[in-house]
Each structure stands twice: as structure tokens, then as C-alpha cells.
Scaffold this motif. Structure first.
Motif, PDB file in Angstrom:
ATOM      1  N   UNK A   1       0.818  -1.213   0.000  1.00 28.47           N
ATOM      2  CA  UNK A   1       0.000   0.000   0.000  1.00 28.47           C
ATOM      3  C   UNK A   1       0.850   1.259   0.000  1.00 28.47           C
ATOM      4  N   UNK A   2       2.155   1.108   0.152  1.00 30.18           N
ATOM      5  CA  UNK A   2       3.088   2.227   0.127  1.00 30.18           C
ATOM      6  C   UNK A   2       2.747   3.282   1.179  1.00 30.18           C
ATOM      7  N   UNK A   3       2.414   2.821   2.396  1.00 28.69           N
ATOM      8  CA  UNK A   3       2.116   3.748   3.486  1.00 28.69           C
ATOM      9  C   UNK A   3       3.403   4.165   4.182  1.00 28.69           C
ATOM     10  N   UNK A   4       3.377   5.331   4.773  1.00 36.87           N
ATOM     11  CA  UNK A   4       4.534   5.810   5.538  1.00 36.87           C
ATOM     12  C   UNK A   4       4.563   5.106   6.886  1.00 36.87           C
ATOM     13  N   UNK A   5       5.682   5.248   7.589  1.00 43.21           N
ATOM     14  CA  UNK A   5       5.797   4.642   8.915  1.00 43.21           C
ATOM     15  C   UNK A   5       4.741   5.190   9.858  1.00 43.21           C
ATOM     16  N   UNK A   6       4.469   6.478   9.774  1.00 42.19           N
ATOM     17  CA  UNK A   6       3.461   7.088  10.643  1.00 42.19           C
ATOM     18  C   UNK A   6       2.069   6.535  10.331  1.00 42.19           C
ATOM     19  N   UNK A   7       1.751   6.369   9.056  1.00 47.83           N
ATOM     20  CA  UNK A   7       0.445   5.825   8.678  1.00 47.83           C
ATOM     21  C   UNK A   7       0.301   4.372   9.132  1.00 47.83           C
ATOM     22  N   UNK A   8       1.375   3.612   9.007  1.00 46.14           N
ATOM     23  CA  UNK A   8       1.346   2.216   9.455  1.00 46.14           C
ATOM     24  C   UNK A   8       1.167   2.160  10.962  1.00 46.14           C
ATOM     25  N   UNK A   9       1.911   2.992  11.674  1.00 49.11           N
ATOM     26  CA  UNK A   9       1.792   3.032  13.131  1.00 49.11           C
ATOM     27  C   UNK A   9       0.363   3.353  13.539  1.00 49.11           C
ATOM     28  N   UNK A  10      -0.238   4.297  12.839  1.00 46.56           N
ATOM     29  CA  UNK A  10      -1.623   4.677  13.131  1.00 46.56           C
ATOM     30  C   UNK A  10      -2.585   3.531  12.829  1.00 46.56           C
ATOM     31  N   UNK A  11      -2.390   2.873  11.698  1.00 49.51           N
ATOM     32  CA  UNK A  11      -3.283   1.780  11.301  1.00 49.51           C
ATOM     33  C   UNK A  11      -3.198   0.593  12.246  1.00 49.51           C
ATOM     34  N   UNK A  12      -1.999   0.309  12.745  1.00 49.72           N
ATOM     35  CA  UNK A  12      -1.814  -0.849  13.611  1.00 49.72           C
ATOM     36  C   UNK A  12      -1.882  -0.512  15.097  1.00 49.72           C
ATOM     37  N   UNK A  13      -1.904   0.775  15.409  1.00 48.13           N
ATOM     38  CA  UNK A  13      -1.973   1.176  16.814  1.00 48.13           C
ATOM     39  C   UNK A  13      -0.682   0.919  17.565  1.00 48.13           C
ATOM     40  N   UNK A  14       0.453   1.111  16.885  1.00 44.57           N
ATOM     41  CA  UNK A  14       1.762   0.913  17.517  1.00 44.57           C
ATOM     42  C   UNK A  14       2.621   2.153  17.287  1.00 44.57           C
ATOM     43  N   UNK A  15       3.754   2.205  17.959  1.00 48.64           N
ATOM     44  CA  UNK A  15       4.659   3.349  17.828  1.00 48.64           C
ATOM     45  C   UNK A  15       5.425   3.269  16.499  1.00 48.64           C
ATOM     46  N   UNK A  16       5.785   4.428  15.932  1.00 41.28           N
ATOM     47  CA  UNK A  16       6.567   4.428  14.691  1.00 41.28           C
ATOM     48  C   UNK A  16       7.887   3.656  14.817  1.00 41.28           C
ATOM     49  N   UNK A  17       8.494   3.709  15.992  1.00 42.57           N
ATOM     50  CA  UNK A  17       9.721   2.940  16.211  1.00 42.57           C
ATOM     51  C   UNK A  17       9.476   1.444  16.113  1.00 42.57           C
ATOM     52  N   UNK A  18       8.322   1.005  16.558  1.00 39.93           N
ATOM     53  CA  UNK A  18       7.965  -0.410  16.455  1.00 39.93           C
ATOM     54  C   UNK A  18       7.762  -0.801  14.993  1.00 39.93           C
TER      55      UNK A  18
END
Length: 177
Positions: free
Chosen positions: A140-157
Motif C-alpha cells: 500500500x506504500x504507506x509511511x511509517x506514521x500511517x502504518x503506526x496509526x493503522x496498527x496502533x503501535x509506535x513508529x519505532x515499532x
């Protein structure tokens, strides 16, 4: 008086969700399919995400509507996969003899050929969180921030899971070219 506000709120939700639907329906179905590999189930998961967005429209701002949809789709796919595992365990427990192999449909085989069945197989071998991060990032070519938001985890994770998932895929590909 309250009735007029309720009608206005419903109209705003209808308009907002309709706009997002026009842009995000296909990507949400594709996202769900990447997890569940079932066309009808993927559409159902996406539909439930839009229904949920409509219900929560007053809490979700327009800019975060797409993120909310992604999160709903990921959670819906997780739920569907858990349900499928429970069903499989039950069927395996009551079905005597060797397991029957499922026959893939022509559509599934065409999609698998185009989308590299080998990579999907290798992705399925990854732990759930690593697989989710890699699918969201590279399909889906999402950014780290978008992935973190979608999965409910921290960007570092997200970074850690992506790194571990890619390392595992690299090791697997070197061991079995």
C-alpha cells in the motif's frame, strides 16, 4: 431543534463517507484481500469499515478518515483470520482421515501468478505483526506514521518490525532461492 442537528450531522456523515468511499473503496478492499486472500470477505471487511466510519463520523476528522478506515480494515482482517483458524481447528477435530487439499480457483491462480505466489508464501511464514507492517509498507506504500496509526503501535515499532521482517525474508530467500 435537536432533530435538525441530527439530520444535519447525518447529512454531513453521508457526504463525508461518500467522498472517502469514492477514493478509498478499492484500496481498502485490496488491503483486506492482502490479509485474507478472499474477494468476498475482503469486500465485506471494507464495507464494515465504511459503516463504522459513518457511525463514528462525528469523532473522526476528515483528514484522519482514511487512517481510520485502514485501521478498521486491518482489525477486521485480523478478526476474520482468527475466526477462520477457530473454524479450521474445529473442522480438523471432527473430520477423520487425511486432510483434503483445497483447490485454488482460476482467479486465485491468476492473482498468485501476477503477485508472485512465492513472496506471498514467504510473507505468510512471518510473524503476524511483521507481515502486517510489510504488507502495509510495500503493497500500500504507506509511511511509517500511517502504518503506526493503522496498527496502533509506535513508529519505532514499525521500523523494528519492518527490519526484522525484511531480514527474515532475506535469510529465507538466501536459504531457498
Amino acid at each position: 431543534m435537536g432533530f435538525g442537528r441530527d439530520a444535519a450531522a447525518r447529512a454531513a456523515a453521508d457526504d463525508g463517507v461518500s467522498s472517502l468511499y469514492a477514493v478509498h473503496w478499492a484500496p481498502m478492499v485490496r488491503l483486506a484481500w492482502l490479509f485474507v486472500h478472499d474477494d468476498l470477505l475482503a469486500e465485506e471487511i471494507a464495507q464494515e469499515a465504511f459503516v463504522s466510519l459513518h457511525r463514528k463520523w462525528h469523532e473522526v476528522t476528515g483528514a484522519s478518515g482514511a487512517a481510520y478506515l485502514r485501521q478498521c480494515v486491518v482489525n477486521g482482517a485480523r478478526s476474520a483470520l482468527r475466526h477462520h483458524k477457530v473454524e479450521q481447528r474445529y473442522l480438523d477435530s471432527i473430520r477423520p482421515g487425511p486432510r483434503r487439499l483445497a483447490v485454488a480457483s482460476a482467479e486465485d491462480e491468476a492473482v498468485a501468478a501476477v503477485a508472485s505466489a512465492d513472496m506471498f508464501e514467504r510473507l505468510q511464514g512471518l510473524p503476524t505483526r511483521q507481515r502486517e507492517v510489510l504488507v502495509l509498507r510495500y503493497y500500500l506504500d504507506l509511511s511509517e506514521a500511517q502504518i503506526a496509526d493503522a496498527l496502533g503501535i509506535a513508529p519505532g515499532s514499525v521500523k523494528a518490525h519492518a527490519h526484522r521482517g525484511l531480514a527474515a525474508l532475506r535469510t529465507e530467500m538466501e536459504a531457498r532461492p
